[in-house]
Write an enzyme that holds these catalytic residues in place. Structure first.
Site, mmCIF file in Angstrom:
data_model
loop_
_atom_site.group_PDB
_atom_site.id
_atom_site.type_symbol
_atom_site.label_atom_id
_atom_site.label_comp_id
_atom_site.label_asym_id
_atom_site.label_seq_id
_atom_site.Cartn_x
_atom_site.Cartn_y
_atom_site.Cartn_z
ATOM 1 N N PHE A 82 60.992 53.011 78.038
ATOM 2 C CA PHE A 82 60.293 52.705 79.225
ATOM 3 C C PHE A 82 58.989 53.181 78.968
ATOM 4 C CE2 PHE A 82 64.723 52.658 80.568
ATOM 5 C CZ PHE A 82 64.702 51.228 81.002
ATOM 6 N N LYS A 83 57.921 52.624 79.127
ATOM 7 C CA LYS A 83 56.672 53.041 79.160
ATOM 8 C C LYS A 83 56.057 53.227 80.499
ATOM 9 C CE LYS A 83 53.813 50.402 76.397
ATOM 10 N NZ LYS A 83 53.713 49.063 75.811
#
Length: 340
Positions: free
Chosen positions: A85-86
Protein backbone atom coordinates in the site's frame (compact mmCIF):
# COMPACT_ATOMS: atom_id res chain seq x y z
CA UNK A 1 17.92 -4.63 -6.59
CA UNK A 2 14.25 -5.47 -7.09
CA UNK A 3 12.92 -4.58 -10.53
CA UNK A 4 9.39 -3.19 -10.79
CA UNK A 5 7.42 -2.03 -13.79
CA UNK A 6 5.83 1.41 -13.57
CA UNK A 7 2.61 1.24 -15.59
CA UNK A 8 -1.16 0.90 -15.84
CA UNK A 9 -1.23 -0.14 -19.50
CA UNK A 10 -2.58 -3.70 -19.62
CA UNK A 11 -0.95 -4.50 -22.96
CA UNK A 12 2.55 -3.43 -21.96
CA UNK A 13 2.15 -5.08 -18.54
CA UNK A 14 1.35 -8.38 -20.24
CA UNK A 15 4.33 -7.94 -22.56
CA UNK A 16 6.75 -6.94 -19.82
CA UNK A 17 5.92 -9.78 -17.42
CA UNK A 18 6.53 -12.34 -20.14
CA UNK A 19 10.21 -11.69 -19.36
CA UNK A 20 9.68 -13.82 -16.28
CA UNK A 21 11.94 -11.96 -13.86
CA UNK A 22 10.21 -8.63 -13.07
CA UNK A 23 9.47 -8.58 -9.35
CA UNK A 24 6.35 -6.46 -9.32
CA UNK A 25 4.24 -3.60 -10.59
CA UNK A 26 3.66 -0.12 -9.20
CA UNK A 27 0.78 1.97 -10.48
CA UNK A 28 -1.16 5.10 -9.60
CA UNK A 29 -4.69 6.47 -10.06
CA UNK A 30 -3.13 9.03 -12.43
CA UNK A 31 -1.77 6.26 -14.65
CA UNK A 32 -5.15 4.53 -14.67
CA UNK A 33 -7.00 7.74 -15.53
CA UNK A 34 -4.51 8.40 -18.32
CA UNK A 35 -5.30 5.00 -19.85
CA UNK A 36 -9.05 5.51 -19.69
CA UNK A 37 -9.70 3.26 -16.70
CA UNK A 38 -12.90 4.23 -14.87
CA UNK A 39 -13.42 1.22 -12.58
CA UNK A 40 -10.28 1.39 -10.43
CA UNK A 41 -11.27 -1.51 -8.17
CA UNK A 42 -11.80 -3.86 -11.12
CA UNK A 43 -8.48 -2.77 -12.63
CA UNK A 44 -6.66 -3.39 -9.34
CA UNK A 45 -8.12 -6.89 -9.03
CA UNK A 46 -7.14 -7.68 -12.62
CA UNK A 47 -3.60 -6.40 -12.12
CA UNK A 48 -3.19 -8.33 -8.87
CA UNK A 49 -3.72 -11.55 -10.79
CA UNK A 50 -1.16 -10.61 -13.45
CA UNK A 51 1.89 -9.70 -11.36
CA UNK A 52 3.91 -11.16 -8.44
CA UNK A 53 3.57 -8.04 -6.26
CA UNK A 54 1.29 -5.04 -6.78
CA UNK A 55 1.86 -1.57 -5.29
CA UNK A 56 -1.33 0.54 -5.11
CA UNK A 57 -2.50 3.71 -3.38
CA UNK A 58 -4.34 3.64 -0.05
CA UNK A 59 -5.60 7.19 0.46
CA UNK A 60 -7.43 8.91 3.30
CA UNK A 61 -7.49 12.08 5.41
CA UNK A 62 -6.72 10.24 8.65
CA UNK A 63 -4.63 7.24 9.55
CA UNK A 64 -7.81 5.35 10.35
CA UNK A 65 -9.25 6.13 6.91
CA UNK A 66 -6.06 4.95 5.23
CA UNK A 67 -6.10 1.69 7.15
CA UNK A 68 -9.77 1.21 6.35
CA UNK A 69 -9.09 1.79 2.65
CA UNK A 70 -6.25 -0.76 2.70
CA UNK A 71 -8.54 -3.33 4.31
CA UNK A 72 -11.29 -2.54 1.81
CA UNK A 73 -8.89 -3.17 -1.06
CA UNK A 74 -7.80 -6.45 0.47
CA UNK A 75 -11.47 -7.46 0.75
CA UNK A 76 -11.67 -7.31 -3.05
CA UNK A 77 -9.62 -10.49 -3.07
CA UNK A 78 -6.06 -9.16 -2.93
CA UNK A 79 -3.33 -11.20 -1.25
CA UNK A 80 -1.82 -9.35 1.74
CA UNK A 81 1.55 -10.96 1.06
CA UNK A 82 1.57 -9.73 -2.52
CA UNK A 83 0.17 -6.22 -2.04
CA UNK A 84 2.01 -3.06 -1.00
CA UNK A 85 0.00 0.00 0.00
CA UNK A 86 1.43 3.32 -1.16
CA UNK A 87 0.86 6.35 1.07
CA UNK A 88 2.14 9.91 0.39
CA UNK A 89 4.60 11.04 3.10
CA UNK A 90 3.08 12.91 6.05
CA UNK A 91 2.64 12.56 9.81
CA UNK A 92 -0.71 10.89 9.13
CA UNK A 93 1.04 8.52 6.72
CA UNK A 94 3.62 7.60 9.35
CA UNK A 95 0.87 6.77 11.83
CA UNK A 96 -1.05 4.76 9.25
CA UNK A 97 2.16 2.97 8.28
CA UNK A 98 2.70 1.82 11.86
CA UNK A 99 -0.90 0.63 12.13
CA UNK A 100 -0.70 -1.30 8.86
CA UNK A 101 2.67 -2.81 9.71
CA UNK A 102 1.28 -3.95 13.08
CA UNK A 103 -1.21 -5.98 11.05
CA UNK A 104 1.59 -7.34 8.84
CA UNK A 105 0.65 -5.32 5.75
CA UNK A 106 3.36 -3.93 3.48
CA UNK A 107 3.66 -0.15 3.10
CA UNK A 108 5.43 2.15 0.66
CA UNK A 109 5.79 5.74 1.88
CA UNK A 110 6.27 7.71 -1.33
CA UNK A 111 6.46 11.31 -2.52
CA UNK A 112 9.43 11.61 -0.17
CA UNK A 113 11.28 14.89 -0.74
CA UNK A 114 13.72 15.03 2.17
CA UNK A 115 15.62 12.73 4.47
CA UNK A 116 13.49 13.73 7.46
CA UNK A 117 10.39 12.31 5.76
CA UNK A 118 12.38 9.19 4.95
CA UNK A 119 13.49 8.87 8.57
CA UNK A 120 9.92 9.12 9.89
CA UNK A 121 8.80 6.46 7.41
CA UNK A 122 11.61 4.13 8.45
CA UNK A 123 10.90 4.72 12.14
CA UNK A 124 7.27 3.76 11.47
CA UNK A 125 8.43 0.51 9.88
CA UNK A 126 7.84 1.30 6.19
CA UNK A 127 8.58 -1.59 3.88
CA UNK A 128 9.63 0.88 1.18
CA UNK A 129 10.60 4.54 1.00
CA UNK A 130 10.12 5.91 -2.50
CA UNK A 131 11.92 8.93 -3.96
CA UNK A 132 10.54 10.36 -7.21
CA UNK A 133 13.87 11.21 -8.75
CA UNK A 134 12.77 12.54 -12.12
CA UNK A 135 10.03 14.70 -10.66
CA UNK A 136 12.38 16.12 -8.04
CA UNK A 137 15.02 16.93 -10.64
CA UNK A 138 12.37 18.70 -12.72
CA UNK A 139 11.87 21.00 -9.73
CA UNK A 140 15.56 21.64 -9.22
CA UNK A 141 16.18 19.33 -6.26
CA UNK A 142 19.28 17.15 -5.84
CA UNK A 143 17.29 13.93 -5.95
CA UNK A 144 20.29 11.63 -6.28
CA UNK A 145 21.77 13.04 -3.06
CA UNK A 146 18.48 12.34 -1.29
CA UNK A 147 18.39 8.77 -2.56
CA UNK A 148 21.99 8.27 -1.45
CA UNK A 149 21.19 9.72 2.01
CA UNK A 150 18.21 7.35 2.34
CA UNK A 151 20.36 4.33 1.44
CA UNK A 152 22.96 5.41 4.00
CA UNK A 153 20.23 5.86 6.62
CA UNK A 154 19.07 2.29 6.12
CA UNK A 155 22.62 0.97 6.32
CA UNK A 156 23.67 3.10 9.29
CA UNK A 157 20.70 2.27 11.53
CA UNK A 158 19.82 -1.13 10.08
CA UNK A 159 16.24 -0.22 9.21
CA UNK A 160 14.21 -2.97 7.59
CA UNK A 161 13.25 -0.66 4.72
CA UNK A 162 14.00 -0.80 1.01
CA UNK A 163 14.76 2.40 -0.88
CA UNK A 164 12.80 2.65 -4.12
CA UNK A 165 14.17 4.73 -6.99
CA UNK A 166 11.16 5.94 -9.02
CA UNK A 167 10.16 8.50 -11.65
CA UNK A 168 12.81 7.07 -13.95
CA UNK A 169 13.13 9.23 -17.04
CA UNK A 170 16.09 7.68 -18.89
CA UNK A 171 18.62 4.81 -18.74
CA UNK A 172 21.11 6.96 -16.85
CA UNK A 173 18.69 6.92 -13.89
CA UNK A 174 18.98 3.12 -13.80
CA UNK A 175 22.74 3.44 -13.68
CA UNK A 176 22.37 5.97 -10.84
CA UNK A 177 20.20 3.59 -8.83
CA UNK A 178 22.70 0.75 -9.27
CA UNK A 179 25.66 2.90 -8.24
CA UNK A 180 23.89 4.33 -5.20
CA UNK A 181 22.79 0.89 -4.04
CA UNK A 182 19.00 1.16 -4.03
CA UNK A 183 17.09 -1.96 -3.10
CA UNK A 184 14.29 -1.33 -5.60
CA UNK A 185 13.69 0.53 -8.85
CA UNK A 186 10.47 1.00 -10.81
CA UNK A 187 10.88 1.68 -14.52
CA UNK A 188 8.46 2.56 -17.34
CA UNK A 189 8.28 -0.09 -20.05
CA UNK A 190 9.51 2.20 -22.83
CA UNK A 191 12.75 2.64 -20.88
CA UNK A 192 13.03 -0.90 -19.51
CA UNK A 193 12.77 -2.57 -22.90
CA UNK A 194 15.62 -0.44 -24.26
CA UNK A 195 18.09 -1.00 -21.41
CA UNK A 196 19.86 -3.76 -23.34
CA UNK A 197 20.30 -1.63 -26.46
CA UNK A 198 23.90 -0.80 -27.28
CA UNK A 199 25.44 -0.23 -30.70
CA UNK A 200 28.66 -2.09 -29.83
CA UNK A 201 26.66 -5.09 -28.63
CA UNK A 202 24.62 -5.08 -31.83
CA UNK A 203 27.76 -4.91 -33.97
CA UNK A 204 29.40 -7.74 -32.04
CA UNK A 205 26.26 -9.86 -32.19
CA UNK A 206 25.97 -9.37 -35.93
CA UNK A 207 29.58 -10.45 -36.35
CA UNK A 208 28.86 -13.66 -34.42
CA UNK A 209 25.75 -14.30 -36.53
CA UNK A 210 27.69 -13.52 -39.70
CA UNK A 211 30.51 -15.94 -38.94
CA UNK A 212 28.13 -18.63 -37.66
CA UNK A 213 26.17 -18.49 -40.89
CA UNK A 214 29.35 -18.66 -42.95
CA UNK A 215 30.53 -21.77 -41.11
CA UNK A 216 27.20 -23.61 -40.79
CA UNK A 217 25.04 -22.75 -43.81
CA UNK A 218 25.59 -24.57 -47.07
CA UNK A 219 25.61 -22.98 -50.49
CA UNK A 220 22.56 -25.05 -51.41
CA UNK A 221 20.51 -23.33 -48.69
CA UNK A 222 21.06 -19.98 -50.37
CA UNK A 223 20.61 -21.19 -53.93
CA UNK A 224 17.30 -22.93 -53.38
CA UNK A 225 15.50 -23.50 -56.68
CA UNK A 226 17.09 -20.52 -58.41
CA UNK A 227 18.78 -22.08 -61.45
CA UNK A 228 18.78 -19.83 -64.54
CA UNK A 229 20.05 -22.13 -67.30
CA UNK A 230 20.06 -22.02 -71.10
CA UNK A 231 21.57 -24.15 -73.88
CA UNK A 232 24.33 -23.29 -76.34
CA UNK A 233 21.70 -22.77 -79.03
CA UNK A 234 19.78 -20.22 -76.96
CA UNK A 235 19.76 -16.62 -78.14
CA UNK A 236 20.81 -13.57 -76.16
CA UNK A 237 17.15 -12.66 -75.74
CA UNK A 238 16.61 -16.02 -74.01
CA UNK A 239 19.46 -15.19 -71.63
CA UNK A 240 17.95 -11.81 -70.73
CA UNK A 241 14.56 -13.43 -70.13
CA UNK A 242 16.10 -15.97 -67.74
CA UNK A 243 18.09 -13.33 -65.86
CA UNK A 244 14.95 -11.22 -65.47
CA UNK A 245 12.88 -14.23 -64.40
CA UNK A 246 15.24 -15.23 -61.61
CA UNK A 247 16.46 -11.76 -60.70
CA UNK A 248 20.10 -12.67 -61.34
CA UNK A 249 22.90 -10.99 -63.26
CA UNK A 250 23.93 -14.18 -65.06
CA UNK A 251 22.78 -17.50 -66.54
CA UNK A 252 24.49 -20.86 -66.73
CA UNK A 253 25.12 -22.17 -70.25
CA UNK A 254 25.03 -25.94 -70.71
CA UNK A 255 25.73 -28.31 -73.60
CA UNK A 256 23.37 -30.97 -74.92
CA UNK A 257 24.29 -33.34 -72.09
CA UNK A 258 23.57 -30.72 -69.44
CA UNK A 259 27.23 -30.23 -68.64
CA UNK A 260 28.37 -26.74 -67.78
CA UNK A 261 29.78 -24.98 -70.82
CA UNK A 262 30.06 -21.43 -69.55
CA UNK A 263 28.32 -18.43 -68.06
CA UNK A 264 26.69 -15.41 -69.69
CA UNK A 265 26.37 -12.25 -67.59
CA UNK A 266 24.70 -8.87 -67.88
CA UNK A 267 28.25 -7.51 -68.17
CA UNK A 268 28.80 -9.72 -71.23
CA UNK A 269 25.58 -8.36 -72.68
CA UNK A 270 26.73 -4.75 -72.34
CA UNK A 271 30.20 -5.47 -73.74
CA UNK A 272 28.92 -7.29 -76.81
CA UNK A 273 26.31 -4.64 -77.48
CA UNK A 274 29.20 -2.17 -77.81
CA UNK A 275 31.12 -4.56 -80.05
CA UNK A 276 28.38 -6.17 -82.16
CA UNK A 277 25.54 -3.65 -81.96
CA UNK A 278 22.07 -4.88 -82.89
CA UNK A 279 23.60 -8.04 -84.33
CA UNK A 280 23.82 -9.39 -80.80
CA UNK A 281 20.08 -10.09 -80.66
CA UNK A 282 20.40 -12.77 -83.33
CA UNK A 283 23.47 -14.39 -81.77
CA UNK A 284 23.38 -17.61 -79.77
CA UNK A 285 25.43 -18.62 -76.77
CA UNK A 286 27.56 -20.82 -79.02
CA UNK A 287 28.70 -17.74 -80.91
CA UNK A 288 30.54 -16.41 -77.88
CA UNK A 289 33.95 -17.42 -76.61
CA UNK A 290 32.89 -19.01 -73.31
CA UNK A 291 35.41 -18.97 -70.53
CA UNK A 292 35.43 -21.62 -67.85
CA UNK A 293 33.09 -20.28 -65.17
CA UNK A 294 33.83 -20.14 -61.46
CA UNK A 295 31.80 -22.74 -59.60
CA UNK A 296 31.11 -23.89 -56.08
CA UNK A 297 29.59 -27.13 -54.83
CA UNK A 298 26.21 -26.89 -53.11
CA UNK A 299 27.63 -28.82 -50.14
CA UNK A 300 30.32 -26.20 -49.52
CA UNK A 301 29.84 -23.80 -46.64
CA UNK A 302 29.10 -20.15 -47.31
CA UNK A 303 32.53 -19.02 -46.15
CA UNK A 304 33.89 -20.60 -49.34
CA UNK A 305 31.53 -18.46 -51.43
CA UNK A 306 32.51 -15.35 -49.46
CA UNK A 307 36.19 -16.05 -50.17
CA UNK A 308 35.50 -16.40 -53.91
CA UNK A 309 33.50 -13.17 -54.11
CA UNK A 310 36.22 -11.26 -52.29
CA UNK A 311 39.11 -12.73 -54.27
CA UNK A 312 37.58 -12.71 -57.76
CA UNK A 313 35.49 -9.52 -57.38
CA UNK A 314 32.60 -11.10 -59.28
CA UNK A 315 28.83 -10.93 -58.77
CA UNK A 316 27.75 -14.51 -59.47
CA UNK A 317 29.01 -18.02 -58.80
CA UNK A 318 27.49 -21.10 -60.40
CA UNK A 319 26.51 -23.73 -57.84
CA UNK A 320 27.08 -27.29 -59.02
CA UNK A 321 26.34 -30.84 -57.94
CA UNK A 322 28.29 -33.67 -59.52
CA UNK A 323 29.66 -31.17 -61.97
CA UNK A 324 26.28 -30.02 -63.27
CA UNK A 325 24.82 -26.55 -62.58
CA UNK A 326 21.96 -26.61 -60.09
CA UNK A 327 21.75 -22.96 -59.12
CA UNK A 328 23.28 -19.53 -58.94
CA UNK A 329 24.76 -17.69 -55.96
CA UNK A 330 24.45 -13.94 -56.37
CA UNK A 331 26.56 -11.67 -54.17
CA UNK A 332 23.32 -9.92 -53.18
CA UNK A 333 22.14 -13.19 -51.62
CA UNK A 334 24.94 -12.89 -49.09
CA UNK A 335 24.35 -9.18 -48.66
CA UNK A 336 20.75 -9.90 -47.67
CA UNK A 337 22.01 -12.38 -45.08
CA UNK A 338 24.37 -9.64 -43.85
CA UNK A 339 27.33 -11.93 -44.47
CA UNK A 340 29.03 -9.54 -46.87
Amino acid sequence: MELYLDSADINEIEEAFKLGFIDGLTTTPTFMHRHGITDIDAAIVKLSKMVPVLMIEALGDTAEEIVAEAKRLLSLGLDKKRTVFKIPASLVAAKACKMLRDEDMMVNIHLVYNVQQAYMAMAAGASYVCVLVGRMQDQGYDALKLVEDCVKLVEKYNYNTKIMFSSVRHPEHVKNAIEIGCQNITIPWKIMKNLNNNNFTEIGTQQFVNHTRQMTMKVGEVVGSKNPTIGLNAKVTDATVEMTKYGTGAVSVVDAQGNLAGIFTDGDLRRHMNIDGEKIWSMTMGDFDMKSPITIDIEDKLHAAVAIFKEKQIDNIIAVSNGKPVGMVDVQDLVKLEII
